[in-house]
Motif scaffolding. Structure first.
Motif, PDB file in Angstrom:
ATOM      1  N   UNK A   1      -9.625 -32.106 -22.575  1.00  0.00           N
ATOM      2  CA  UNK A   1      -9.827 -33.335 -22.270  1.00  0.00           C
ATOM      3  C   UNK A   1      -8.984 -34.135 -21.451  1.00  0.00           C
ATOM      4  N   UNK A   2      -9.235 -34.440 -20.165  1.00  0.00           N
ATOM      5  CA  UNK A   2      -8.443 -35.186 -19.335  1.00  0.00           C
ATOM      6  C   UNK A   2      -8.624 -36.764 -19.234  1.00  0.00           C
ATOM      7  N   UNK A   3      -7.562 -37.529 -19.704  1.00  0.00           N
ATOM      8  CA  UNK A   3      -7.776 -38.896 -19.488  1.00  0.00           C
ATOM      9  C   UNK A   3      -6.821 -39.691 -18.511  1.00  0.00           C
ATOM     10  N   UNK A   4      -7.469 -40.246 -17.637  1.00  0.00           N
ATOM     11  CA  UNK A   4      -6.648 -41.000 -16.593  1.00  0.00           C
ATOM     12  C   UNK A   4      -6.759 -42.214 -16.549  1.00  0.00           C
ATOM     13  N   UNK A   5      -5.580 -42.963 -16.551  1.00  0.00           N
ATOM     14  CA  UNK A   5      -5.571 -44.540 -16.491  1.00  0.00           C
ATOM     15  C   UNK A   5      -5.619 -44.695 -15.132  1.00  0.00           C
ATOM     16  N   UNK A   6      -5.397 -46.120 -14.723  1.00  0.00           N
ATOM     17  CA  UNK A   6      -5.285 -46.527 -13.435  1.00  0.00           C
ATOM     18  C   UNK A   6      -6.474 -46.747 -12.707  1.00  0.00           C
ATOM     19  N   UNK A   7      -7.408 -46.091 -12.971  1.00  0.00           N
ATOM     20  CA  UNK A   7      -8.658 -46.139 -12.034  1.00  0.00           C
ATOM     21  C   UNK A   7      -9.713 -47.099 -12.544  1.00  0.00           C
ATOM     22  N   UNK A   8     -11.016 -46.765 -12.974  1.00  0.00           N
ATOM     23  CA  UNK A   8     -11.986 -47.592 -13.403  1.00  0.00           C
ATOM     24  C   UNK A   8     -12.479 -46.819 -14.605  1.00  0.00           C
ATOM     25  N   UNK A   9     -13.975 -46.946 -14.830  1.00  0.00           N
ATOM     26  CA  UNK A   9     -14.406 -46.479 -16.101  1.00  0.00           C
ATOM     27  C   UNK A   9     -15.348 -45.216 -15.651  1.00  0.00           C
ATOM     28  N   UNK A  10     -15.443 -44.156 -16.216  1.00  0.00           N
ATOM     29  CA  UNK A  10     -16.248 -43.056 -15.693  1.00  0.00           C
ATOM     30  C   UNK A  10     -16.072 -41.818 -16.454  1.00  0.00           C
ATOM     31  N   UNK A  11     -17.300 -41.070 -16.646  1.00  0.00           N
ATOM     32  CA  UNK A  11     -16.920 -39.935 -17.564  1.00  0.00           C
ATOM     33  C   UNK A  11     -17.878 -38.805 -16.869  1.00  0.00           C
ATOM     34  N   UNK A  12     -16.962 -37.773 -16.790  1.00  0.00           N
ATOM     35  CA  UNK A  12     -18.208 -36.666 -16.153  1.00  0.00           C
ATOM     36  C   UNK A  12     -17.312 -35.278 -16.795  1.00  0.00           C
ATOM     37  N   UNK A  13     -17.869 -33.985 -16.585  1.00  0.00           N
ATOM     38  CA  UNK A  13     -17.485 -32.817 -16.858  1.00  0.00           C
ATOM     39  C   UNK A  13     -17.316 -31.901 -15.962  1.00  0.00           C
ATOM     40  N   UNK A  14     -16.242 -31.116 -15.664  1.00  0.00           N
ATOM     41  CA  UNK A  14     -15.964 -30.312 -14.314  1.00  0.00           C
ATOM     42  C   UNK A  14     -15.127 -29.160 -15.083  1.00  0.00           C
ATOM     43  N   UNK A  15     -15.610 -28.196 -14.670  1.00  0.00           N
ATOM     44  CA  UNK A  15     -14.770 -26.704 -15.153  1.00  0.00           C
ATOM     45  C   UNK A  15     -14.501 -26.860 -16.384  1.00  0.00           C
ATOM     46  N   UNK A  16     -15.364 -27.250 -17.301  1.00  0.00           N
ATOM     47  CA  UNK A  16     -15.505 -27.367 -18.600  1.00  0.00           C
ATOM     48  C   UNK A  16     -14.438 -28.252 -19.088  1.00  0.00           C
ATOM     49  N   UNK A  17     -13.708 -29.138 -18.090  1.00  0.00           N
ATOM     50  CA  UNK A  17     -13.028 -30.230 -18.736  1.00  0.00           C
ATOM     51  C   UNK A  17     -13.637 -31.664 -18.684  1.00  0.00           C
ATOM     52  N   UNK A  18     -13.698 -32.168 -19.965  1.00  0.00           N
ATOM     53  CA  UNK A  18     -14.225 -33.527 -20.069  1.00  0.00           C
ATOM     54  C   UNK A  18     -13.377 -34.600 -19.642  1.00  0.00           C
ATOM     55  N   UNK A  19     -13.448 -35.150 -18.518  1.00  0.00           N
ATOM     56  CA  UNK A  19     -12.633 -36.317 -17.872  1.00  0.00           C
ATOM     57  C   UNK A  19     -13.271 -37.535 -17.909  1.00  0.00           C
ATOM     58  N   UNK A  20     -12.429 -38.266 -18.601  1.00  0.00           N
ATOM     59  CA  UNK A  20     -12.636 -39.835 -18.813  1.00  0.00           C
ATOM     60  C   UNK A  20     -11.524 -40.695 -17.847  1.00  0.00           C
TER      61      UNK A  20
END
Length: 326
Positions: free
Chosen positions: A246-265
């Motif tokens: 799981x990759x959690x990224x602050x500072x941006x907006x609100x979005x969820x997707x899966x890429x290269x088997x990484x769940x990114x929020x």
């Protein structure tokens, strides 16, 4: 063709954010002057872009009903199996304490909801305080707390302290300004004074929760027009053996997707739009996420449900009264 798809996505994302669970469809149609057939077309377009929403009859009134994406690797797996570990966590970011647009009461609400759900782990993805930018002369007018002592003390005194909940946090670019200005770090004060707040790193950190590898990130710069572009580039540079689940990224907006088997929020903020964001033409989404995860003994995720909690203008402190209570 690609430009058309980009415009469609921006439009769909905007409309989807406005649609709320149990909102009457008549309210939506009146605001945007939609006919019923046009609304049905919009819902179909939302589904094409992976945003599931339907119309339901609730007490003889037609309302929206959203369905949060569920990522299940094997639909035959019984998620109640004793062999799986159940993990529930809350994720917030960008509280910007000290700015007049902070939303302390919404932070409190989020923690109260976490407590009611039995959640004991919260992650904060950076920019706890608003910092001090000498190159932004307009910033002091947008703050009620200015220097390091004021902002760090405010976190110690006012950040929600809830029984059995531990907050793991990183520092972001706003937090870092105090270090650049005079070598003072917010984490030193907070971690010494609050045993329920654990500092993990500046800008990025890796943490393991119930065997699941998480990366928390607070990158510099603004977001690209495509919500997933920068996070995808971030994931692309990760070697296969070092990718998080799981990759959690602050500072941006609100979005969820899966890429290269990484769940990114991409985690939204808990501060309403500031003057700087207004001037730069930056959008600002206010909210957070609750994550419901089932994983096996090796930390592999077999079920993942991100629940997006968003707030509207009517929820902000400037319409609710002065936002100062603990």
């Amino acid at each position: 063709m690609e430009e058309t798809k980009k415009i469609d996505y921006i439009y769909v994302n905007k409309m989807y954010r406005y649609m709320k669970n149990d909102m009457q469809i008549e309210t939506f149609m009146d605001k945007f002057h939609f006919s019923y057939s046009e609304l049905i077309g919009l819902i179909e377009l939302c589904k094409i872009y992976g945003k599931e929403i339907n119309i339901e009859n609730k007490n003889n009134i037609l309302v929206f009903k959203k369905s949060t994406p569920k990522i299940i690797n094997n639909t035959k797996i019984d998620i109640n199996s004793d062999e799986l570990t159940h993990t529930e966590i809350g994720v917030v970011s960008d509280t910007h304490f000290g700015n007049i647009h902070q939303q302390l009461h919404l932070v409190n609400y989020f923690y109260e909801e976490a407590y009611n759900r039995g959640i004991t782990t919260m992650l904060h993805c950076g920019d706890i305080v608003d910092g001090n930018y000498p190159n932004r002369p307009e910033q002091p007018r947008q703050q009620f707390l200015h220097n390091f002592d004021e902002q760090a003390s405010y976190v110690v005194d006012m950040y929600p302290k809830v029984k059995d909940i531990t907050t793991y946090y990183i520092l972001g670019s706003h937090d870092e300004t105090h270090y650049k200005n005079g070598g003072a770090t917010v984490n030193e004060w907070v971690s010494r004074c609050r045993d329920d707040m654990i500092y993990l790193g500046q800008d990025t950190a890796v943490t393991n929760i119930n065997g699941i590898k998480f990366v928390m990130d607070h990158p510099g710069g603004g977001s690209s027009q495509s919500l997933s572009y920068k996070p995808q580039k971030r994931i692309e540079i990760l070697e296969s053996g070092h990718k998080p689940k799981v990759l959690l990224i602050g500072h941006y907006k609100s979005y969820f997707f899966v890429y290269r088997n990484v769940r990114c929020i991409e985690v939204p903020s808990l501060c309403s739009k500031t003057q700087f964001q207004q001037k730069q033409g930056l959008s600002n989404i206010v909210g957070g996420y609750f994550l419901d995860i089932y994983s096996d003994s090796k930390g592999n995720i077999v079920y993942f449900e991100p629940e997006e909690i968003l707030f509207e203008q009517k929820d902000f402190w400037d319409e609710c009264g002065k936002d100062s209570k603990k």
